[in-house]
Design an enzyme around this catalytic site. Sequence first.
Site, PDB file in Angstrom:
ATOM      1  N   HIS A  65       0.817  -1.209   0.000  1.00  0.00           N
ATOM      2  CA  HIS A  65       0.000   0.000   0.000  1.00  0.00           C
ATOM      3  C   HIS A  65       0.855   1.265   0.000  1.00  0.00           C
ATOM      4  CE1 HIS A  65      -3.530   2.486   0.805  1.00  0.00           C
ATOM      5  NE2 HIS A  65      -2.808   3.119   1.707  1.00  0.00           N
ATOM      6  N   HIS A 116      -9.710   2.857   0.172  1.00  0.00           N
ATOM      7  CA  HIS A 116      -9.754   2.374   1.558  1.00  0.00           C
ATOM      8  C   HIS A 116     -10.607   1.104   1.555  1.00  0.00           C
ATOM      9  CE1 HIS A 116      -9.073   3.868   5.870  1.00  0.00           C
ATOM     10  NE2 HIS A 116      -7.942   4.001   5.221  1.00  0.00           N
TER      11      HIS A 116
END
EC number: 6.3.5.3
Length: 759
Positions: A65, A116
Amino acid sequence: MPETRETTEAPRLDTVAVAAQDPGREQPWADLGLKADEYEQIREILGRRPTSSELAMYSVMWSEHCSYKSSKVHLKQFGELSQETPAGKMLAGIGENAGVIDIGQGYAVTFKVESHNHPSYVEPYQGAATGVGGIVRDILAMGARPVAVMDPLRFGPLEADDTQRVLPGIVAGVGGYGNCLGLPNIGGEAVFDSTYLGNPLVNALCVGVLRHEDLHLAKASGTGNQVILYGARTGGDGIGGVSVLASETFDETGPAKRPSVQVGDPFMEKLLIECTLELFAAGVVAGIQDLGGAGLSCATSELASAGDGGMHVELDRVPLRDSTLAPEEILMSESQERMMAVVEPDDVAAFLAICAKWEVDATVVGEVTDSGRLQIDWHGERVVDVPPRSVAHDGPTYERPYARPEWQDALQADRAEALPRPAVEDLRGLLLRMVGSPNLCDKSWITDQYDRYVRGDTVLSQPSDSGMVRVDAESGLGVAVSTDCNGRFAKLDPYAGAQLALAESYRNVATGGAVPVAISDCLNFGSPEDPAVMWQFAEACRGLKDACATLGVPVTGGNVSLYNQTGETAILPTPVVAVLGVVEDVTRRTPTGFVADGEAVLLLGATREELSGSEWAHVVHDHLGGTPPMVDLEAERSLAALLHEGVGLLTSAHDLSDGGLAQALAESCLRRGIGTRVALEGVAQDPFVALFSESTARALVTVPEADVEQARALAERHGVPVTVLGSTGGTDLEVDGVLQIDLTLLRDAWTATLPSVLG
């Protein structure tokens, strides 16, 4: 004999000195998501084993990420694009918190879309809410006032139990956080497909406005400058957070690692926004970084790496909500509503005074040094001593193997054009079924939970083709934004699918009269360890880069989200593309949907027999196969130029995409309850193809009857095919010789779906 008693010594703090003395200590690098060779690489960089605090930093910063280790070899091609835009130049781009575009009159706009996804599956409300909070702080960190948000969402089948678990919480989280911040939600998407079951996508976009001179960058320069942490206190929520969650595949029962999802406080974020903007106005900020993924690990290493390269931090000065947190946990915590600023010593008092005025905690935690090292102490003991660039920017780079999957040829050979088609007399029932299908139905159940007009500058929002906000009240300068992606098209052909996502978003911005100038992207894919997924990703990046070069719009930044799959089932490749357009005067714009009776209805663009990947094939046949509609970027550019020049002549404009002409007619009628009577001659020989083909570079527009010839001339000048379909008026949607539907019945079919399932 004297009595002996067992004593338990407190575990010794793992300092840099201790790490040098016991190089063989076993460390939980695998539990933190690191590979064996990555752990060895860290030891090589440091010349010793890492301390537990250093290991924590590297683990979150080298996660998929944060480091883009599987994707950056493909993303670098976006940097080859021109930095010029139709409006001016890009003032900040890839590598910054968000891209910044010059839009004229001394104004700039910053925008970015991020994911997210996995946190929103684990804890739907907080996952989605903190996704909004994080992207807003990215925009704030550029020196801009956030002015609007958007939310491209993807879910499993509407009727699935897990969809009904995650969807209400995600929507409530997006709305609850954004509404409390006082930011209008001006657009987005809600798409349903079985591949997103167990792995919903929550992408969040924010737009901010600033003057050119207000631009701020994330860097720590100037030896002796002070490092100030301000905002919320650091807690145990979100330790590992999105850094860990977003870097692994979910199994059928959810993620194997479940760090606690961050907990958002929008009221603190609102204070943080106003406080930060006043700090900027006071001129007391030399560098700034928000704390999002990887928390303090990210903020300290990125600021130091982008500046003079040295920083010293006293970690025990960090204000805590939980006094039991160990230094490793403080460094990994992704607690929300926090910022880090670099401030010249003479400005510290003024900085702290402004924070106190807004009741925002602020603490000097360190200073910029000339050591070239990031050095962090805990109660006088050194627990981190690393080259900051090795943490923030020089992590692993993987050239993952990728290959066109063996099944791709068979998938493309299975064309939807060969599927059974309805008879003409069945088209009325088909249209009613289609407008009520989950992907085409009215999304008011979702969007009514969002405040779309707070701040008073919203010009267009859902269900318009794009969101539009006013930037300058005096001149009317504004911007329009749209997000789009058809994952089915990307599955059939990821190169073309990414281009089609860009084309649809580009077209949506253009229908309102804006000039498309730049893009941000959120590239959502499955596991990078699957060569087929990496091929999809590589092809999508290549397609996006080529399309941007053709259309003359740069990529300003974005986000990559990998490991989006449940077990062996990867999501549809979903390269969401956000396009930003500039509007010279928002009072001169083209609305979506019919506005008056007695106007001519025109179809701009050419219709071909293109049904593969279409909503019709998905809804009626549960079919995915063939090749997506043809990409014609020059036709898209010509159509956009026509739509821009046609502002004032065109009384309405609606793009054609999912559901084809039938859906565009239905939505245009329902927008203001104005019917239409049209004929399909000149569109396609087969009425079914004319209504449900999803050919691109098309728009449905209206003009006053007296201006039809002027509209024809405009279309001819731009080389855009034009077909006069009919006229507006009445209370029915009527297609000559094909179907007639009362608008009340049509509206009932369109609006009933989400409330009937979600309550």
